[in-house]
Design a protein around this motif. Structure first.
Motif, PDB file in Angstrom:
ATOM      1  N   ASP A  12      -0.200  -7.461   4.440  1.00 16.52           N
ATOM      2  CA  ASP A  12      -1.746  -7.086   3.622  1.00 16.52           C
ATOM      3  C   ASP A  12      -2.748  -5.600   3.903  1.00 16.52           C
ATOM      4  OD1 ASP A  12      -1.085  -9.455   2.435  1.00 16.52           O
ATOM      5  OD2 ASP A  12      -2.582 -10.542   3.695  1.00 16.52           O
ATOM      6  N   ILE A  13      -2.138  -5.265   5.186  1.00 18.93           N
ATOM      7  CA  ILE A  13      -3.044  -4.205   5.619  1.00 18.93           C
ATOM      8  C   ILE A  13      -2.415  -3.131   4.907  1.00 18.93           C
ATOM      9  CG2 ILE A  13      -3.491  -2.852   7.366  1.00 18.93           C
ATOM     10  CD1 ILE A  13      -3.605  -4.870   9.236  1.00 18.93           C
ATOM     11  N   ASN A  14      -0.734  -2.920   5.130  1.00 19.21           N
ATOM     12  CA  ASN A  14      -0.605  -1.780   4.672  1.00 19.21           C
ATOM     13  C   ASN A  14      -0.689  -1.646   2.676  1.00 19.21           C
ATOM     14  OD1 ASN A  14       0.598  -0.177   6.396  1.00 19.21           O
ATOM     15  ND2 ASN A  14       2.495  -2.208   6.359  1.00 19.21           N
ATOM     16  N   ALA A  15      -0.886  -3.084   1.990  1.00 22.88           N
ATOM     17  CA  ALA A  15      -1.045  -3.249   0.973  1.00 22.88           C
ATOM     18  C   ALA A  15      -2.559  -2.296   0.724  1.00 22.88           C
ATOM     19  CB  ALA A  15      -1.167  -4.298   0.105  1.00 22.88           C
ATOM     20  N   ALA A  16      -3.370  -2.685   1.766  1.00 23.34           N
ATOM     21  CA  ALA A  16      -4.420  -1.983   1.154  1.00 23.34           C
ATOM     22  C   ALA A  16      -4.693  -0.881   1.971  1.00 23.34           C
ATOM     23  CB  ALA A  16      -5.981  -3.131   2.641  1.00 23.34           C
ATOM     24  N   ILE A  17      -3.993  -0.949   2.451  1.00 27.58           N
ATOM     25  CA  ILE A  17      -4.403   1.204   3.253  1.00 27.58           C
ATOM     26  C   ILE A  17      -3.892   2.172   1.598  1.00 27.58           C
ATOM     27  CG2 ILE A  17      -3.362   2.542   4.635  1.00 27.58           C
ATOM     28  CD1 ILE A  17      -3.600   0.715   6.964  1.00 27.58           C
ATOM     29  N   ASP A  18      -2.672   1.385   0.718  1.00 28.99           N
ATOM     30  CA  ASP A  18      -1.602   2.340   0.212  1.00 28.99           C
ATOM     31  C   ASP A  18      -3.528   1.840  -0.634  1.00 28.99           C
ATOM     32  OD1 ASP A  18       0.570   2.536   1.616  1.00 28.99           O
ATOM     33  OD2 ASP A  18       1.414   0.859  -0.290  1.00 28.99           O
ATOM     34  N   GLU A  19      -3.813   1.125  -0.921  1.00 26.74           N
ATOM     35  CA  GLU A  19      -4.647   0.848  -2.083  1.00 26.74           C
ATOM     36  C   GLU A  19      -5.723   1.650  -1.956  1.00 26.74           C
ATOM     37  OE1 GLU A  19      -3.824  -3.585  -3.824  1.00 26.74           O
ATOM     38  OE2 GLU A  19      -6.069  -3.363  -3.782  1.00 26.74           O
ATOM     39  N   THR A  62      -5.736   4.684  -0.102  1.00 24.52           N
ATOM     40  CA  THR A  62      -5.778   6.231  -0.269  1.00 24.52           C
ATOM     41  C   THR A  62      -5.115   6.265  -1.632  1.00 24.52           C
ATOM     42  OG1 THR A  62      -3.940   5.377   1.611  1.00 24.52           O
ATOM     43  CG2 THR A  62      -3.323   7.827   0.421  1.00 24.52           C
ATOM     44  N   LEU A  63      -4.887   5.151  -2.225  1.00 29.06           N
ATOM     45  CA  LEU A  63      -4.819   6.006  -3.912  1.00 29.06           C
ATOM     46  C   LEU A  63      -6.162   5.796  -4.685  1.00 29.06           C
ATOM     47  CD1 LEU A  63      -1.817   4.336  -5.486  1.00 29.06           C
ATOM     48  CD2 LEU A  63      -1.897   6.291  -5.048  1.00 29.06           C
ATOM     49  N   ASP A  64      -6.803   5.241  -4.333  1.00 32.92           N
ATOM     50  CA  ASP A  64      -8.680   5.765  -5.090  1.00 32.92           C
ATOM     51  C   ASP A  64      -9.035   6.343  -5.136  1.00 32.92           C
ATOM     52  OD1 ASP A  64      -9.190   3.665  -2.965  1.00 32.92           O
ATOM     53  OD2 ASP A  64      -9.840   2.166  -4.652  1.00 32.92           O
ATOM     54  N   GLY A  65      -9.128   6.880  -3.530  1.00 31.73           N
ATOM     55  CA  GLY A  65      -9.897   7.890  -2.387  1.00 31.73           C
ATOM     56  C   GLY A  65     -10.917   7.018  -1.853  1.00 31.73           C
ATOM     57  N   THR A  66     -10.358   6.216  -1.375  1.00 31.71           N
ATOM     58  CA  THR A  66     -11.593   5.882  -0.652  1.00 31.71           C
ATOM     59  C   THR A  66     -11.340   6.484   0.819  1.00 31.71           C
ATOM     60  OG1 THR A  66     -11.241   3.725  -2.485  1.00 31.71           O
ATOM     61  CG2 THR A  66     -12.909   3.151   0.688  1.00 31.71           C
ATOM     62  N   ILE A  67     -10.083   6.272   1.144  1.00 31.04           N
ATOM     63  CA  ILE A  67      -9.959   6.747   2.547  1.00 31.04           C
ATOM     64  C   ILE A  67      -9.513   7.707   2.673  1.00 31.04           C
ATOM     65  CG2 ILE A  67      -8.384   7.468   4.284  1.00 31.04           C
ATOM     66  CD1 ILE A  67      -7.239   4.383   3.651  1.00 31.04           C
ATOM     67  N   ASP A  68      -9.798   9.112   1.754  1.00 36.76           N
ATOM     68  CA  ASP A  68     -10.287  10.565   1.785  1.00 36.76           C
ATOM     69  C   ASP A  68     -12.113  10.639   1.690  1.00 36.76           C
ATOM     70  OD1 ASP A  68      -7.882  11.422   2.186  1.00 36.76           O
ATOM     71  OD2 ASP A  68      -7.884  11.805  -0.483  1.00 36.76           O
ATOM     72  N   ALA A  69     -12.457   9.618   1.201  1.00 33.24           N
ATOM     73  CA  ALA A  69     -14.154   9.791   0.999  1.00 33.24           C
ATOM     74  C   ALA A  69     -14.816   9.703   2.545  1.00 33.24           C
ATOM     75  CB  ALA A  69     -14.449   8.441  -0.418  1.00 33.24           C
ATOM     76  N   ILE A  70     -14.334   8.698   3.098  1.00 28.41           N
ATOM     77  CA  ILE A  70     -14.517   7.948   3.889  1.00 28.41           C
ATOM     78  C   ILE A  70     -14.662   9.363   5.374  1.00 28.41           C
ATOM     79  CG2 ILE A  70     -14.742   6.624   6.736  1.00 28.41           C
ATOM     80  CD1 ILE A  70     -14.400   4.062   4.274  1.00 28.41           C
ATOM     81  N   VAL A  71     -13.670   9.645   5.476  1.00 27.55           N
ATOM     82  CA  VAL A  71     -13.369  10.856   6.232  1.00 27.55           C
ATOM     83  C   VAL A  71     -14.205  11.833   5.993  1.00 27.55           C
ATOM     84  CG1 VAL A  71     -11.611  12.470   6.749  1.00 27.55           C
ATOM     85  CG2 VAL A  71     -10.732   9.788   6.321  1.00 27.55           C
ATOM     86  N   ALA A  72     -14.025  12.422   4.460  1.00 30.63           N
ATOM     87  CA  ALA A  72     -15.151  13.454   4.092  1.00 30.63           C
ATOM     88  C   ALA A  72     -16.346  13.219   5.212  1.00 30.63           C
ATOM     89  CB  ALA A  72     -15.082  14.203   2.659  1.00 30.63           C
ATOM     90  N   LYS A  73     -17.017  11.771   4.589  1.00 31.32           N
ATOM     91  CA  LYS A  73     -17.981  11.213   5.335  1.00 31.32           C
ATOM     92  C   LYS A  73     -18.626  11.982   6.852  1.00 31.32           C
ATOM     93  CE  LYS A  73     -20.469   7.409   5.085  1.00 31.32           C
ATOM     94  NZ  LYS A  73     -20.956   5.786   4.617  1.00 31.32           N
TER      95      LYS A  73
END
Ligand code: ARG
Length: 292
Positions: A269-276, A278-289
């Motif tokens: 479940d965690i891996n599926a969430a991380i994939d999603e 990453t793909l939709d740019g949420t992780i990048d946006a959080i890091v950029a913040k």
């Protein structure tokens, strides 16, 4: 006499039938209760939410039919002295990990609870199941993989070396030089601690409970350098005068979330969430913040 016996018998029979019916009724209503709970696990979850006692009762009533009541929260272990990954803003824990975890919890339909603890106790807490997962800018290492399972990586880290601006240590090679015996400050149980203890020996490594305590020791002169992850290093150097980070790094690493071994469902479940995310740019946006 015959008549009396007949009446007595009739009365007894009526009693017998009545008590029998009563038993059947009781039985039926018990069954209904069980079914109601079993049919409606959501209601059970809500009841559990309403208060611990209610939750326990509902769980017991549901018994084997409904299985265990699923928790509505998911608990993350961290060590919140690791800016910009996890740190306090007032009494709230914020940062890259805290925000990514919040998004993961949302995807799992759970409310995130963060437990702050010593970094060196996170893996044990995960193994023992007192928390659901660990997320603390934690590096994936072969040794740790023997104790816990790691998710796919969501960030990279670098072990950096912090020194005083006028330090004789100018590159990582100086630490390995013949006859060198510099004192290295680290956070207990981190890869900075593990690797430098391996490389420079226990006697040359001084462990602190938090990264900033190691940096204060550097400022105060009780250690010659601090080995710590690059982003926290930048934050610590910005907060303390007279320090710099060496250009040469000490180690490159991947950060991931850890779960108890055998908890494959949660890991998937965690891996599926991380994939999603990453793909939709949420992780990048959080890091950029947090990292400019
Ligand atoms: N990346 C390093 C490790 O895994 C340090 C992590 C420290 N994290 C923290 N939240 N204090 O060992």
């Amino acid at each position: 006499m015959k008549k009396f016996l007949a009446v007595l018998l009739a009365v007894l029979m009526v009693f017998a039938v009545c008590s029998c019916e009563k038993k059947v009724e009781e039985q039926q209503s018990e069954n209904e209760e069980t079914e109601a709970v079993a049919d409606n696990p959501e209601e059970t979850a809500e009841e559990a939410d309403a208060g611990e006692d209610a939750g326990e009762d509902a769980g017991e009533d549901a018994g084997e039919d409904a299985g265990e009541t699923e928790s509505t929260t998911i608990t993350m272990a961290t060590n919140a002295y690791f800016k910009p990954y996890e740190y306090y803003e007032g009494d709230k824990i914020v940062g890259i990990d805290a925000e990514i975890a919040e998004e993961i919890a949302k995807k799992l339909g759970k409310e995130l609870v963060i437990e702050d603890m010593e970094f060196s106790t996170i893996i044990t807490a995960v193994q023992e199941g007192s928390v659901d997962f660990g997320m603390a800018g934690m590096t994936v290492t072969e040794e740790r993989k023997e104790s816990v399972d790691f998710s796919s990586s969501y960030a990279n880290g670098v072990q950096s070396i912090i020194v005083k601006e006028d330090s004789p240590i100018t590159s990582v090679d100086d630490l390995y030089a013949d006859g060198a015996s510099f004192k290295v400050g680290v956070q207990l149980g981190t890869t900075g601690d593990i690797y430098s203890t391996d490389d420079f020996g226990e006697d040359n490594v001084i462990q602190y409970s938090k990264g900033n305590e190691a940096v204060l020791a550097l400022v105060g002169g009780s250690v010659d350098c601090v080995i710590i992850d690059d982003e926290p290093a930048k934050a610590l150097v910005a907060e303390n005068e007279g320090l710099k980070i060496l250009d040469t790094s000490y180690a490159d690493e991947d950060y991931a979330i850890c779960v108890a071994k055998g908890n494959g469902e949660l890991l998937a479940d965690i891996n599926a969430a991380i994939d999603e995310l990453t793909l939709d740019g949420t992780i990048d946006a959080i890091v950029a913040k947090y990292i400019k």
